[in-house]
Design a protein around this motif. Structure first.
Motif, PDB file in Angstrom:
ATOM      1  N   UNK A  60       0.855  -1.191   0.000  1.00 32.82           N
ATOM      2  CA  UNK A  60       0.000   0.000   0.000  1.00 32.82           C
ATOM      3  C   UNK A  60       0.888   1.237   0.000  1.00 32.82           C
ATOM      4  N   UNK A  61       0.556   2.211  -0.834  1.00 30.42           N
ATOM      5  CA  UNK A  61       1.205   3.507  -0.792  1.00 30.42           C
ATOM      6  C   UNK A  61       0.374   4.394   0.125  1.00 30.42           C
ATOM      7  N   UNK A 114      -2.975  -7.957   2.604  1.00 26.33           N
ATOM      8  CA  UNK A 114      -3.291  -6.728   1.872  1.00 26.33           C
ATOM      9  C   UNK A 114      -4.625  -6.151   2.353  1.00 26.33           C
ATOM     10  N   UNK A 115      -5.628  -7.011   2.513  1.00 29.80           N
ATOM     11  CA  UNK A 115      -6.953  -6.572   2.963  1.00 29.80           C
ATOM     12  C   UNK A 115      -6.922  -6.061   4.402  1.00 29.80           C
ATOM     13  N   UNK A 132      -6.814  -2.029  -8.608  1.00 30.13           N
ATOM     14  CA  UNK A 132      -6.680  -3.463  -8.329  1.00 30.13           C
ATOM     15  C   UNK A 132      -5.252  -3.751  -7.883  1.00 30.13           C
ATOM     16  N   UNK A 133      -5.109  -4.597  -6.890  1.00 29.20           N
ATOM     17  CA  UNK A 133      -3.792  -4.984  -6.370  1.00 29.20           C
ATOM     18  C   UNK A 133      -3.131  -5.928  -7.368  1.00 29.20           C
ATOM     19  N   UNK A 161       7.685 -11.148   7.272  1.00 21.50           N
ATOM     20  CA  UNK A 161       7.375  -9.832   7.821  1.00 21.50           C
ATOM     21  C   UNK A 161       6.973  -8.884   6.699  1.00 21.50           C
ATOM     22  N   UNK A 162       6.484  -7.719   7.088  1.00 23.54           N
ATOM     23  CA  UNK A 162       6.236  -6.626   6.156  1.00 23.54           C
ATOM     24  C   UNK A 162       6.801  -5.380   6.814  1.00 23.54           C
ATOM     25  N   UNK A 163       6.913  -4.297   6.048  1.00 27.65           N
ATOM     26  CA  UNK A 163       7.597  -3.116   6.565  1.00 27.65           C
ATOM     27  C   UNK A 163       6.822  -1.835   6.271  1.00 27.65           C
TER      28      UNK A 163
END
Length: 191
Positions: A60-61, A114-115, A132-133, A161-163
């Motif tokens: 996501x931006x 993502x959701x 759309x992703x 992980x995510x950042x």
């Protein structure tokens, strides 16, 4: 031409905000494989290959955020999610000269992450893109005639992980990790 006062005010405004996004970051081995693949390509004049330390998959931006909200937003983006793997297809040329490594498929855990992050952004009163992703890693920009020396070997990333990342403007630019969020499973009750 900006007056010194206007330039100082603009600098102060930018310093008060952080330009943020959420991303999946490759580990050292995954990054090395991407760097080797990119090093073998013949980049046409004017092409901008992405430096290996900047390779990532954007979830996501977020955009500009007042630094005074950084702690609140950082805490509000912590989620429970399970580790997963994501596979990538061979490199593709997308519109406007983007050379990308697209995801082979959308793993259920990636869609879920993502959701959940979109829901967290809504709760934090932050914008969520409507497009759309399409998960991918951008390898180069302005690359309409790139000659790849070979097709990339099938590549998978292990996602643990995510950042939350800040995009630094001006000068050399670059990215600064604000926070990494490790995968953790939801607690279960055996009651």
């Amino acid at each position: 031409m900006k007056t010194p006062y206007a330039a100082a005010a603009e600098h102060s405004r930018r310093a008060a905000a952080a330009r943020l996004f959420l991303a999946l970051w490759p580990n050292d081995d995954e990054r090395a494989a991407l760097a080797t693949f990119c090093a073998d390509a013949e980049w046409p004049p004017g092409c901008s290959p992405v430096r290996s330390e900047r390779l990532h998959l954007t979830l996501h931006f977020i955009g500009a955020l007042e630094r005074s909200r950084l702690s609140e937003v950082s805490a509000g983006l912590e989620l429970v999610f399970s580790p997963f793997r994501i596979g990538f297809s061979p490199a593709e040329l997308w519109p406007r000269g983007l050379l990308v490594l697209p995801a082979k498929a959308l793993p259920a855990e990636l869609v879920r992450l993502h959701t959940l992050l979109a829901d967290a952004l809504y709760r934090l009163r932050l914008p969520v893109e409507k497009r759309r992703f399409r998960p991918h890693v951008t390898l180069a920009r302005r690359a309409p005639a790139v000659m790849l020396a070979k097709e990339a070997a099938p590549m998978d990333w292990q996602i643990n992980d995510y950042a939350l990342v800040e995009s630094l403007l001006g000068g050399a630019g670059g990215y600064r990790m604000v926070r990494r969020y490790a995968a953790r499973l939801a607690a279960t009750s055996d009651g």
